[in-house]
Write a protein that holds these residues in place. Structure first.
Motif, PDB file in Angstrom:
ATOM      1  N   GLN A   1       0.822  -0.985  -0.334  1.00  0.00           N
ATOM      2  CA  GLN A   1       0.456  -0.166  -0.414  1.00  0.00           C
ATOM      3  C   GLN A   1       0.557   0.845  -0.177  1.00  0.00           C
ATOM      4  N   ASP A   2       1.994   0.996   0.821  1.00  0.00           N
ATOM      5  CA  ASP A   2       3.189   2.262   0.751  1.00  0.00           C
ATOM      6  C   ASP A   2       3.679   2.750  -0.916  1.00  0.00           C
ATOM      7  N   TRP A   3       4.047   1.832  -1.262  1.00  0.00           N
ATOM      8  CA  TRP A   3       4.596   1.396  -2.095  1.00  0.00           C
ATOM      9  C   TRP A   3       3.307   1.950  -3.385  1.00  0.00           C
ATOM     10  N   GLU A   4       2.209   1.499  -3.638  1.00  0.00           N
ATOM     11  CA  GLU A   4       1.360   2.175  -4.416  1.00  0.00           C
ATOM     12  C   GLU A   4       0.502   3.507  -4.408  1.00  0.00           C
ATOM     13  N   LEU A   5       0.986   4.042  -2.960  1.00  0.00           N
ATOM     14  CA  LEU A   5       0.908   5.438  -2.354  1.00  0.00           C
ATOM     15  C   LEU A   5       1.871   6.182  -3.251  1.00  0.00           C
ATOM     16  N   ILE A   6       3.404   5.442  -3.481  1.00  0.00           N
ATOM     17  CA  ILE A   6       4.442   6.484  -3.762  1.00  0.00           C
ATOM     18  C   ILE A   6       4.438   6.409  -5.264  1.00  0.00           C
ATOM     19  N   ALA A   7       4.179   5.433  -5.691  1.00  0.00           N
ATOM     20  CA  ALA A   7       4.451   5.244  -7.094  1.00  0.00           C
ATOM     21  C   ALA A   7       3.183   6.211  -7.980  1.00  0.00           C
ATOM     22  N   GLU A   8       1.960   6.663  -6.762  1.00  0.00           N
ATOM     23  CA  GLU A   8       0.969   7.692  -7.451  1.00  0.00           C
ATOM     24  C   GLU A   8       1.599   8.818  -7.785  1.00  0.00           C
ATOM     25  N   HIS A   9       1.782   9.402  -6.381  1.00  0.00           N
ATOM     26  CA  HIS A   9       2.730  10.672  -6.772  1.00  0.00           C
ATOM     27  C   HIS A   9       4.369  10.343  -7.788  1.00  0.00           C
TER      28      HIS A   9
END
Ligand code: FE2
Ligand code: FE2
Length: 189
Positions: A18-26
């Motif tokens: 979930q963290d990395w999905e968030l970072i990837a979106e940013h």
């Protein structure tokens, strides 16, 4: 997207999917602003004459205008516009900076041209500085030798004319945005 939303790890070993999905979106949003950041950086060359007849932004605009008027494609024109963008941060290796910045977005041929344009441009002035103007000849058998020599001869070395009004940065902006919208290769894609 709420830019205040952040991942909550202290070390990468603790991060979640979930963290990395968030970072990837940013990251995708950040990439979309790349052309704008590059154009802002190019503007730093405004008023930077370094003893030349025109400042480095004018030189960049003239180089790109000459390439555009000569019928070069958009990717080439954008390379011409940005070829000296590294002058501010890479004052002793400026060609490498432009090449590295554009590498994900341009052909191998244009990357090579950007990376080596410094030594090819030296043909026009190294001998005034006690250096070998033919230093570029170390690449004489390279498949992109003529392509790079042509860039310097037709556009780069000609773009110091204080009586020539080039196209504006605003006119080139959509071209820069289109080239930077289509990465061809990157570790992160
Ligand atoms: Fe240069
Ligand atoms: Fe140049």
């Amino acid at each position: 997207m709420d830019t205040a939303v952040r991942a909550d790890f202290k070390e990468m070993t603790e991060a979640s999917q979930q963290d990395w999905e968030l970072i990837a979106e940013h990251a995708r949003n950040f990439w979309e602003g790349l052309a704008g950041r590059i154009l802002d950086h190019l503007r730093l060359l405004d008023g930077d004459f370094g003893g030349f007849p025109v400042d480095r932004l004018q030189h960049s605009l003239q180089t790109a205008t000459l390439a555009h008027q000569d019928g070069r494609d958009e990717e080439y024109v954008v390379c011409a516009l940005l070829h000296d963008i590294g002058d501010t941060l890479g004052s002793l290796n400026h060609a490498d900076l432009a090449a590295t910045m554009l590498q994900p977005f341009v052909s191998e041929k244009n990357y090579w041209m950007l990376k080596h344009h410094g030594i090819f441009q030296g043909y026009y002035f190294f001998h005034y500085l006690g250096k070998d103007r033919n230093a570029r000849d170390q690449y004489k058998d390279h498949e992109y030798f003529n392509y790079t020599a042509e860039f310097c001869h037709k556009y780069d070395q000609k773009a110091f004319d204080k009586d020539f009004t080039p196209m504006s940065l605003e006119e080139f902006t959509p071209m820069v945005e289109r080239v930077f919208a289509q990465p061809k290769n990157s570790l992160y894609l």
